[in-house]
Design an enzyme around this catalytic site. Sequence first.
Site, PDB file in Angstrom:
ATOM      1  CB  CYS A  85       0.316  36.266  14.747  1.00 38.53           C
ATOM      2  SG  CYS A  85      -0.246  37.464  13.538  1.00 38.53           S
ATOM      3  CB  CYS A 208       6.587  46.709   9.845  1.00 38.11           C
ATOM      4  SG  CYS A 208       5.769  48.290  10.034  1.00 38.11           S
ATOM      5  CB  SER A 209       7.142  41.390  11.213  1.00 41.74           C
ATOM      6  OG  SER A 209       5.735  41.531  11.247  1.00 41.74           O
ATOM      7  CB  ILE A 211       4.344  40.377   3.462  1.00 36.72           C
ATOM      8  CG1 ILE A 211       3.422  41.419   4.116  1.00 36.72           C
ATOM      9  CG2 ILE A 211       3.573  39.356   2.648  1.00 36.72           C
ATOM     10  CD1 ILE A 211       2.807  42.405   3.151  1.00 36.72           C
ATOM     11  CE  LYS A 330      12.057  45.336  10.921  1.00 33.23           C
ATOM     12  NZ  LYS A 330      12.235  44.699   9.669  1.00 33.23           N
ATOM     13  CG  HIS A 334       5.050  37.412  11.398  1.00 36.05           C
ATOM     14  ND1 HIS A 334       4.729  36.203  12.001  1.00 36.05           N
ATOM     15  CD2 HIS A 334       4.096  38.296  11.825  1.00 36.05           C
ATOM     16  CE1 HIS A 334       3.650  36.361  12.748  1.00 36.05           C
ATOM     17  NE2 HIS A 334       3.244  37.608  12.652  1.00 36.05           N
TER      18      HIS A 334
END
Length: 387
Positions: A85, A208-209, A211, A330, A334
């Site tokens: 990442c 969570c970030s 998709i 977030k 991402h």
Amino acid sequence: MNRVFIIGVGLTKFGKHEQLSTRDLFFHASKKAIADAKIDINEIDGIYFGNLSSDRFEHQAHTAAINASNISFRHLPSTRIEDACASGGVAVAQAYLAIKSGLHDTVLVAGAEKMTNLSTPEVTDVLGTCADDIYELPHGITFPGLYALMARAHMHKYGTTREQMSMVAVKNHFNALKNPYAQFHKEITLEKAMNSIIVSDPLNLYDCSPITDGGAAIILTSEEKIKNLDVSPVEIVGVGQASDSISLANRKSLTSIEANKIAAKRAYNMAQITPKNIDIAEVHDCFTIAEIINIEDLGFFEEGKGGKAVEEGTTAIDGDLPINTDGGLKAKGHPIGATGVAQIIELVHQIRGTAENRQLNGIKYGLAQNMGGSGATSVVNILKEVD
Ligand code: COA
């Protein structure tokens, strides 16, 4: 030694792009950055491209050459950087070095990732390649699980609360409302964030970030070149990078990330500043606990005090040290390879005064921290207003 400046930035919207591939995302973001820099494409003499896994997401590797030939037929040197990442942030650091060394004059740095064409389990499997295939993956753990372990350890050692993690999500979703390029434009309440579905206890959906598909690009150039340009440049004054064991089990600590601390120290030393000089930061909030740990590792807050800083509003857009004013990973999204480049773009906007309705006053220094996996790669880039 050459000084290095950012003279143009370009983003695609982050989110789901059914019709666009990594090539398209690269192309659209790069075209915008070139236009913003007001340069001719023939002035670019090198390309660095951050991308995690177009091979697995789209069955297409060798993307650096594809992108170069799509944007120009001049046989440009073009290099793909894969550091999980952190691919985008490392691509920026490599381009900086290429100009600093005199190898190149004007470089296009782009990051792009196409993720939403696979199902969530398939994406989880691709992302899993960034964890340790000896110590971690055979046990069935995924990234939400790894960050959940870190969250539990932080809660246990420092009393960090679930509420404080949810407050990171509420803050970043609020900031994303003002960012037209963000994936999510929905304000969330603390109650909603606290009560969303569990992904990996204690982390839930809003920790969570998401998709994401997206592309981000910037143009870097040397001091010599900016003299003839009609742009407001932003200088890169500090670059620091560090690595560590990719498995959590072989790290010194579960509650801080050593590579962050070392990368930050290297970047602060190069810039000859301390954390107190930083006016704004973009940090890698792939999970809410990561934002809390990162702002401690970067020296903004004492270890164990990151959650409290969020709770007290210090990191809010109108706080003393605004963090992730564009919505962060977030809520902005991402798209792995694009993330580190997009962080730099927000800082450029804030420093040169083009952040529109989220513009802050008096921003001199901005810091971007981008990390790979659960923190085995960390890269910190520091930007400064040109006096
Ligand atoms: N935050 C907030 N909302 C989210 C979200 C997130 N991270 N992910 C999805 N949503 C929303 C969607 O917009 C959708 O809303 P809608 O019903 O109003 O349209 C809903 O939740 C369901 O979306 P879906 O795509 O079906 O979710 P999912 O259950 O398949 O995936 C996660 C959710 C959290 C598992 C997935 O986003 C994920 O794996 N995130 C982590 C990615 C990661 O590990 N990155 C690398 C970090 S190191």
